[in-house]
Design an enzyme around this catalytic site. Sequence first.
Site, short mmCIF file in Angstrom:
data_model
loop_
_atom_site.label_atom_id
_atom_site.label_comp_id
_atom_site.label_asym_id
_atom_site.label_seq_id
_atom_site.Cartn_x
_atom_site.Cartn_y
_atom_site.Cartn_z
N GLY A 1 0.82 -1.20 0.00
CA GLY A 1 0.00 0.00 0.00
C GLY A 1 0.87 1.26 0.00
O GLY A 1 1.97 1.28 -0.56
N LEU A 2 0.36 2.31 0.63
CA LEU A 2 1.05 3.61 0.71
C LEU A 2 1.36 4.15 -0.68
O LEU A 2 2.43 4.69 -0.93
CB LEU A 2 2.33 3.50 1.54
N CYS A 3 0.41 3.97 -1.60
CA CYS A 3 0.58 4.51 -2.95
C CYS A 3 -0.69 5.24 -3.39
O CYS A 3 -1.12 5.12 -4.54
CB CYS A 3 0.95 3.41 -3.94
N GLY A 4 -1.28 5.97 -2.47
CA GLY A 4 -2.46 6.77 -2.79
C GLY A 4 -3.65 5.90 -3.14
O GLY A 4 -3.92 4.87 -2.51
#
Length: 305
Positions: free
Chosen positions: A87-90
Site C-alpha cells: 500500500g502507501l501509494c495513494g
Amino acid sequence: MPALRDIRRRINAVRSIQKITKAMKMVAAARLRRAQDKIISARPYARKIEELIQRFISTFESGFDEPLLKEREVKNIALVVVTADRGLCGSFNTNIIRKALSLIEERQNELPQGGKVKLICVGKKGFDYFSRHRRNFEVIDSFTGLFRKTIEYVWVEKIMGRIVEGFLNDEFDKVEIIYNEFKSIVQQRIVVEQFLPIVPKFEIVKPSKGIKVPLVEYIYEPDAQDILKSLLPKYLETHILRILLESNAAEQAARMTAMDNATENANELLKDLQLLFNKTRQAMITKEMLEIASGAEALRKAEIA
C-alpha cells in the site's frame, strides 16, 4: 489549552513520520526511474509483435486452426486483476478494485444464467480484498510477491500458463485483464483489455468496386500457420510482461506522488503545531507574569496597611 509537553510530543511524532515519508519518496523516485526505462524499452517490441499477430489473423480470411483465436459462446469469464503488493501509494489499488467491482457486476449481467466471473489476482492487495470480501468472489488463482524487486520472467510464464491452460480446458471462455497503465509521473490510466481469445483489432482494406487500394502480400516460409504457432506464445508472454511493467511503473509513480503529498502535509501540520506551541507558551508566560504582578501588588498593599 493543551500542555506544552503534549504539543512537543506531537511535533516529534510528526517529524519522525515526515522523515519516513521523505525517505519513501526518494526510494520510489529511484525505482520509478528504473521502471520507467524498462516500460519505455518494452513498448516498441510489444507493439510490433502485436501488429504482426494482428496482420496474420486479419489478412487470412480462412482463419487458422488455432484454439486461442476462436471465439465461442461465453459462459464464464476470467478477469485478471493487477494490483500492487504493498500500500502507501495513494488511490492506486483502490481505483483498480473499484473499477474491477463495477466490471464484475457488468459482466455478470451479460452472462447467461449459471455463468460466473472468475478472478485471477496478480498482486497481494487485490487478492486480500477479493478473497476476504463478504460477497465471496470466486478467486481461482493468485500471484503475489512479484512486484517486490525486479519482475522476474518466471512470473510471466506462470501467469500465462495458468490463463492459457484454463482457456483451453474450457474453465472460462474469455479472459480480460484490468490494470493501471503508466502515462506520466502524475497520471495513471485504468485499462481493460481482452487477452483471450485474440480477435482482430483492424481490417485489411482490399480493392473493391474498381478502387485500387495497395495491399502488401507476403510469401511465408514456413507457412503462415507454423509461424503463427511459433509467435503466439511470444506474443502472449510479451503482452503480460508489458502489463506487469506498466503496473509497476504506475505504482512507483503513485507512491512517489503520495509520499510527496504526505511530506508536504506533515510540513504544514508542523507549522500549525509550532504556532500552537508558541501561543500556548506565550499564554503561560503571560499568566505567570500576571500572577507575579498580582502577588507583588498584594504584598505592597499589606505593607501599607
